[in-house]
Design a protein around this motif. Structure first.
Motif, PDB file in Angstrom:
ATOM      1  N   PHE A 253      33.539  43.548  29.850  1.00  0.00           N
ATOM      2  CA  PHE A 253      34.452  43.511  30.995  1.00  0.00           C
ATOM      3  C   PHE A 253      35.881  43.605  30.490  1.00  0.00           C
ATOM      4  N   SER A 254      36.708  44.318  31.246  1.00  0.00           N
ATOM      5  CA  SER A 254      38.127  44.424  30.911  1.00  0.00           C
ATOM      6  C   SER A 254      38.908  44.796  32.170  1.00  0.00           C
ATOM      7  N   GLY A 255      40.149  44.373  32.210  1.00  0.00           N
ATOM      8  CA  GLY A 255      40.996  44.776  33.320  1.00  0.00           C
ATOM      9  C   GLY A 255      41.315  43.649  34.268  1.00  0.00           C
ATOM     10  N   PRO A 256      42.098  43.951  35.302  1.00  0.00           N
ATOM     11  CA  PRO A 256      42.498  42.923  36.271  1.00  0.00           C
ATOM     12  C   PRO A 256      41.334  42.493  37.156  1.00  0.00           C
ATOM     13  N   VAL A 257      41.468  41.326  37.740  1.00  0.00           N
ATOM     14  CA  VAL A 257      40.499  40.805  38.706  1.00  0.00           C
ATOM     15  C   VAL A 257      41.254  40.526  39.996  1.00  0.00           C
ATOM     16  N   GLY A 258      40.818  41.131  41.072  1.00  0.00           N
ATOM     17  CA  GLY A 258      41.520  40.946  42.340  1.00  0.00           C
ATOM     18  C   GLY A 258      42.964  41.418  42.283  1.00  0.00           C
ATOM     19  N   GLY A 259      43.218  42.428  41.458  1.00  0.00           N
ATOM     20  CA  GLY A 259      44.561  42.980  41.360  1.00  0.00           C
ATOM     21  C   GLY A 259      45.491  42.248  40.427  1.00  0.00           C
TER      22      GLY A 259
ATOM     23  N   TRP B 208      52.935  22.293  38.094  1.00  0.00           N
ATOM     24  CA  TRP B 208      53.235  22.527  39.510  1.00  0.00           C
ATOM     25  C   TRP B 208      53.404  24.021  39.839  1.00  0.00           C
ATOM     26  N   LYS B 209      53.082  24.875  38.857  1.00  0.00           N
ATOM     27  CA  LYS B 209      53.050  26.307  39.109  1.00  0.00           C
ATOM     28  C   LYS B 209      51.645  26.841  38.798  1.00  0.00           C
ATOM     29  N   PRO B 210      50.654  26.362  39.553  1.00  0.00           N
ATOM     30  CA  PRO B 210      49.258  26.720  39.236  1.00  0.00           C
ATOM     31  C   PRO B 210      48.945  28.178  39.545  1.00  0.00           C
ATOM     32  N   GLN B 211      48.424  28.887  38.549  1.00  0.00           N
ATOM     33  CA  GLN B 211      48.100  30.300  38.712  1.00  0.00           C
ATOM     34  C   GLN B 211      46.683  30.634  38.244  1.00  0.00           C
ATOM     35  N   GLY B 212      45.961  29.642  37.754  1.00  0.00           N
ATOM     36  CA  GLY B 212      44.656  29.889  37.166  1.00  0.00           C
ATOM     37  C   GLY B 212      43.572  30.146  38.197  1.00  0.00           C
ATOM     38  N   ARG B 213      42.432  30.651  37.698  1.00  0.00           N
ATOM     39  CA  ARG B 213      41.316  30.975  38.590  1.00  0.00           C
ATOM     40  C   ARG B 213      39.979  30.653  37.921  1.00  0.00           C
ATOM     41  N   LEU B 214      38.972  30.534  38.748  1.00  0.00           N
ATOM     42  CA  LEU B 214      37.588  30.479  38.289  1.00  0.00           C
ATOM     43  C   LEU B 214      36.932  31.776  38.730  1.00  0.00           C
ATOM     44  N   VAL B 215      36.344  32.501  37.772  1.00  0.00           N
ATOM     45  CA  VAL B 215      35.827  33.841  38.039  1.00  0.00           C
ATOM     46  C   VAL B 215      34.352  33.913  37.661  1.00  0.00           C
TER      47      VAL B 215
ATOM     48  N   ALA C 139      33.155  41.410  39.135  1.00  0.00           N
ATOM     49  CA  ALA C 139      33.896  40.150  39.090  1.00  0.00           C
ATOM     50  C   ALA C 139      34.180  39.626  40.492  1.00  0.00           C
ATOM     51  N   THR C 140      34.019  38.314  40.673  1.00  0.00           N
ATOM     52  CA  THR C 140      34.304  37.643  41.933  1.00  0.00           C
ATOM     53  C   THR C 140      35.159  36.422  41.657  1.00  0.00           C
ATOM     54  N   VAL C 141      36.285  36.295  42.361  1.00  0.00           N
ATOM     55  CA  VAL C 141      37.130  35.113  42.219  1.00  0.00           C
ATOM     56  C   VAL C 141      36.552  34.001  43.079  1.00  0.00           C
TER      57      VAL C 141
END
Length: 332
Positions: free
Chosen positions: A135-141, A170-177, A186-188
């Motif tokens: 897998f490679s590349g962006p997820v959900g843009g 306080w700047k949360p940007q993480g995800r579970l994929v 891939a699904t967020v």
């Protein structure tokens, strides 16, 4: 029906109000203590990068312990296999660009899957051959910083995207994929998370623990039957670690949760009720060790391993787990 005199009624009422209540203990259990034992020094500080950082680890089908060196420069071993019995180690794989942060063997095809923090997932054979970009590349843009990996029973991958790990909590940007093990779709599953790092399924695969590096918090999630949606989630454990930050996770056969740390050379063990039941310490005097990030327990045994790093190099330490290891004990 007999009539009870009013005075007696009053006395009985007062006595029921003042009767001693059952004793309820509010004291937290005192964690047991264990000191880990040095197995070997696996790496030195790399001149090119100024550091070494061991993670992984996972026990292979051959019984060897596979680890990754996140900061290894091009040409240096990035995946290393160690024979715990003989203490011999060998280079398994390297390349020119990756920064591998975890390693897990897939139950689907038996290959070793590696998360590259720069945005891809690579698989290799146990002997380091036939590298493939799974897998490679962006997820959900949005670009992804894959950190840890855990497989479900069907061989689908669950990945923590640690985007924002260098930013304030306080700047949360993480995800579970979730990434389908066959199609790589891939699904967020969750977004807006404070640098998710470790993740581990419960022994029955009916729950998923996820640690958050910049929040010092561990969440408990229940997924839909097909694993494509989070049904419920709540903060389960708040960790008091001072300057330390929660890192990777592993689970033993009894469901105990082992938590590694960045900037703290120790492992905390919690039971399913969130009680801190054990602390496994790594001796740090004179060796520059500062982080004990990742844990593995050999399946069917209580042989535990932890990757430990600092300004003098990277080590593997051993400990005795509270229960036997299972697949979810490989703390990639």
């Amino acid at each position: 029906m007999s009539v009870v005199p009013a005075a007696i009624v009053i006395i009985l009422a007062l006595s029921s109000c003042t009767a001693a209540a059952p004793s309820l203990s509010t004291e937290a259990p005192i964690p047991s203590k264990e000191t880990a034992t040095e197995l070997l020094r696996a790496t030195s500080v790399h001149e090119a990068t100024g550091m070494t950082l061991l993670e992984g680890p996972t026990v292979g089908p051959d019984g060897d312990l596979y680890i990754v060196d996140v900061t290894a420069p091009a040409g240096s071993p990035k995946v290393i296999a160690i024979d715990p019995g003989s203490r011999e180690q060998r280079s398994v794989y390297t390349d020119n660009t990756s920064a591998f942060t975890s390693a897990q063997f897939s139950p689907l095809d038996g290959r070793l899957y590696l998360t590259d923090f720069l945005g891809s997932i690579v698989s290799i054979t146990a002997d380091g051959k036939d590298p493939r970009v799974f897998f490679s590349g962006p997820v959900g843009g949005a670009p992804m910083n894959p950190d840890d990996i855990s497989f479900d029973q069907a061989g689908n991958l669950y990945i923590t995207d640690s985007t924002g790990a260098q930013d304030p909590y306080w700047k949360p940007q993480g995800r579970l994929v979730r990434i389908d093990g066959r199609t790589a779709e891939a699904t967020v599953l969750a977004h807006g998370l404070p640098a998710p790092n470790g993740l581990a399924f419960t022994p029955g695969f009916d729950g998923l623990w996820v640690s958050h590096n910049t929040a010092n918090r561990i969440d408990y999630l229940r997924l839909s039957e097909n694993g494509r949606e989070v049904k419920t989630a709540h903060p389960a454990i708040h960790v008091s670690a001072g300057i330390g930050q929660v890192d990777s996770l592993a689970v033993d056969a009894d469901g105990n949760l082992y938590v590694g740390f960045h900037n703290q050379a120790a492992i905390f063990v919690y039971d399913t009720a969130g009680g801190h039941i054990s602390t496994i310490s790594i001796p740090t005097e004179g060796n520059g060790l500062s982080s004990a990030t990742n844990i593995a327990i050999a399946p069917g045994t209580t042989d535990g391993y932890v990757t430990v790093s600092g300004n003098e190099g990277g080590w593997i330490y051993t400990f005795r787990s509270l229960a036997k290891g299972i697949r979810q004990s490989n703390g990639g």
